[in-house]
Scaffold this active site. Structure first.
Site, PDB file in Angstrom:
ATOM      1  N   SER A  76      38.659  37.590  37.787  1.00 56.64           N
ATOM      2  CA  SER A  76      39.312  38.606  36.970  1.00 56.64           C
ATOM      3  C   SER A  76      39.468  38.160  35.524  1.00 56.64           C
ATOM      4  O   SER A  76      39.319  38.957  34.603  1.00 56.64           O
ATOM      5  CB  SER A  76      40.692  38.942  37.539  1.00 56.64           C
ATOM      6  OG  SER A  76      40.589  39.484  38.831  1.00 56.64           O
ATOM      7  N   HIS A  79      31.983  40.497  37.578  1.00 54.63           N
ATOM      8  CA  HIS A  79      33.296  41.053  37.892  1.00 54.63           C
ATOM      9  C   HIS A  79      33.110  42.390  38.596  1.00 54.63           C
ATOM     10  O   HIS A  79      33.014  43.438  37.964  1.00 54.63           O
ATOM     11  CB  HIS A  79      34.119  41.201  36.614  1.00 54.63           C
ATOM     12  CG  HIS A  79      35.504  41.689  36.863  1.00 54.63           C
ATOM     13  ND1 HIS A  79      36.224  42.382  35.928  1.00 54.63           N
ATOM     14  CD2 HIS A  79      36.308  41.599  37.967  1.00 54.63           C
ATOM     15  CE1 HIS A  79      37.413  42.692  36.429  1.00 54.63           C
ATOM     16  NE2 HIS A  79      37.481  42.236  37.662  1.00 54.63           N
ATOM     17  N   GLU A  99      30.752  44.481  35.581  1.00 53.93           N
ATOM     18  CA  GLU A  99      30.941  43.762  34.321  1.00 53.93           C
ATOM     19  C   GLU A  99      30.377  42.361  34.517  1.00 53.93           C
ATOM     20  O   GLU A  99      30.898  41.580  35.315  1.00 53.93           O
ATOM     21  CB  GLU A  99      32.426  43.714  33.973  1.00 53.93           C
ATOM     22  CG  GLU A  99      32.715  43.021  32.653  1.00 53.93           C
ATOM     23  CD  GLU A  99      34.206  42.904  32.370  1.00 53.93           C
ATOM     24  OE1 GLU A  99      34.591  43.007  31.200  1.00 53.93           O
ATOM     25  OE2 GLU A  99      34.986  42.717  33.339  1.00 53.93           O
ATOM     26  N   ASN A 103      39.720  43.343  32.192  1.00 54.30           N
ATOM     27  CA  ASN A 103      41.060  42.884  32.539  1.00 54.30           C
ATOM     28  C   ASN A 103      41.893  42.483  31.332  1.00 54.30           C
ATOM     29  O   ASN A 103      43.126  42.487  31.400  1.00 54.30           O
ATOM     30  CB  ASN A 103      40.989  41.742  33.540  1.00 54.30           C
ATOM     31  CG  ASN A 103      40.699  42.260  34.930  1.00 54.30           C
ATOM     32  OD1 ASN A 103      40.716  43.460  35.166  1.00 54.30           O
ATOM     33  ND2 ASN A 103      40.409  41.374  35.857  1.00 54.30           N
TER      34      ASN A 103
END
Length: 281
Positions: free
Chosen positions: A118, A139, A151, A189
């Protein structure tokens, strides 16, 4: 088709394993707990049944066929066969550090490590290995089988060849690559955790209820889910750990974890996976 080693059979790990197995890849799903592995197999079976029922994935095979491609194990040694490793362990540096110290000497020299993290820096993780050019961030978003993009994070030493291989691999499971550079939290994030954390502060300050907070984002902004419901889906413990990583990395008070959020984690109210978070499940 490649052999994909997936480390960690929690919510994210089983979603990753399911996505690769659905696309025809052989998967080695590894976790330290037999119970977690059994739960993962049961959840994958149920998820595929639901996808078939609602016809959300074209040409989807029967759950039994897909599960045959997923070999479950508690031994890291079995990852020797893998062409690709996808690591999904807890968002805690000491845990990840230990995993890479073990798998780097075990895996084939040309095996690529996909870090499903994350917030932790991909460059920092790559430095733990003797293959920094073959370490890249991927991700995945939850629920993994239903998301159309990933991502992907380029570490300081990630090679162009690694990027090409991973882009092609993700395309094979129907996912677009969105490539970004490596800073803690990346894009998704670094921004989304500010939303979730500030939403928890709003709830703590009794400005609004959890439902009212989320309704503003869903009904006014058109988001699919509000920030508190999203936090429950991710897991409040994971959100807390990620905020701690962001705070440590940037030394910026905007990433200070909301005391209410931390208290809920300490009470075991971690969201959907525990049955209780900002909402009851």
């Amino acid at each position: 088709m490649k052999t994909i080693g997936v480390i960690g059979a929690g919510v994210m790990g089983r979603g990753v394993a399911q996505s690769f197995a659905q696309a025809g890849h052989k998967v080695i799903l590894m976790d330290i707990s037999e119970e977690v592995l059994d739960t993962a197999a049961e959840e994958i079976y149920n998820q595929i049944r639901m996808l078939l029922l609602f016809k959300k994935v074209e040409g989807l095979e029967a759950p039994e066929v897909i599960l045959e491609r997923i070999h479950r194990t508690t031994s890291l040694e079995e990852l020797r066969e893998a062409d690709i490793i996808v690591e999904n362990v807890n968002e805690q540096w000491e845990v990840k550090k230990d995993v890479y110290a073990q798998i780097d000497p075990i895996c084939q020299k040309d095996c690529i490590f996909l870090v499903n993290t994350s917030c932790i820096s991909i460059t920092r993780i790559a430095a733990l290995t003797k293959r920094p050019d073959r370490v890249i961030g991927t991700h995945f978003m939850n629920p993994v089988p239903l998301k159309s993009a990933v991502e992907v994070i380029k570490g300081m030493d990630t090679s162009e060849q690694t990027i090409e291989v991973v882009t092609e691999l993700l395309s094979s499971i129907g996912k677009e690559t969105i490539l970004v550079n490596d800073y803690p939290g990346f894009v998704s994030n670094r921004i989304s955790h500010l939303f979730m954390n500030e939403a928890a502060f709003v709830l703590q300050d009794q400005v609004a209820s959890a439902r009212e907070v989320d309704d503003i984002f869903v009904k006014c902004y058109g988001h699919t889910m509000g920030p508190l419901e999203t936090a429950d889906l991710i897991g409040l413990d994971t959100v807390m750990d990620s905020l701690d990583v962001l705070y440590e990395s940037y030394q910026d008070p905007k990433f200070r974890c909301c005391p209410l959020l931390r208290k809920m984690v300490h009470a075991g109210r971690t969201g959907r996976k525990s049955g209780e978070g900002f909402y009851s499940y």
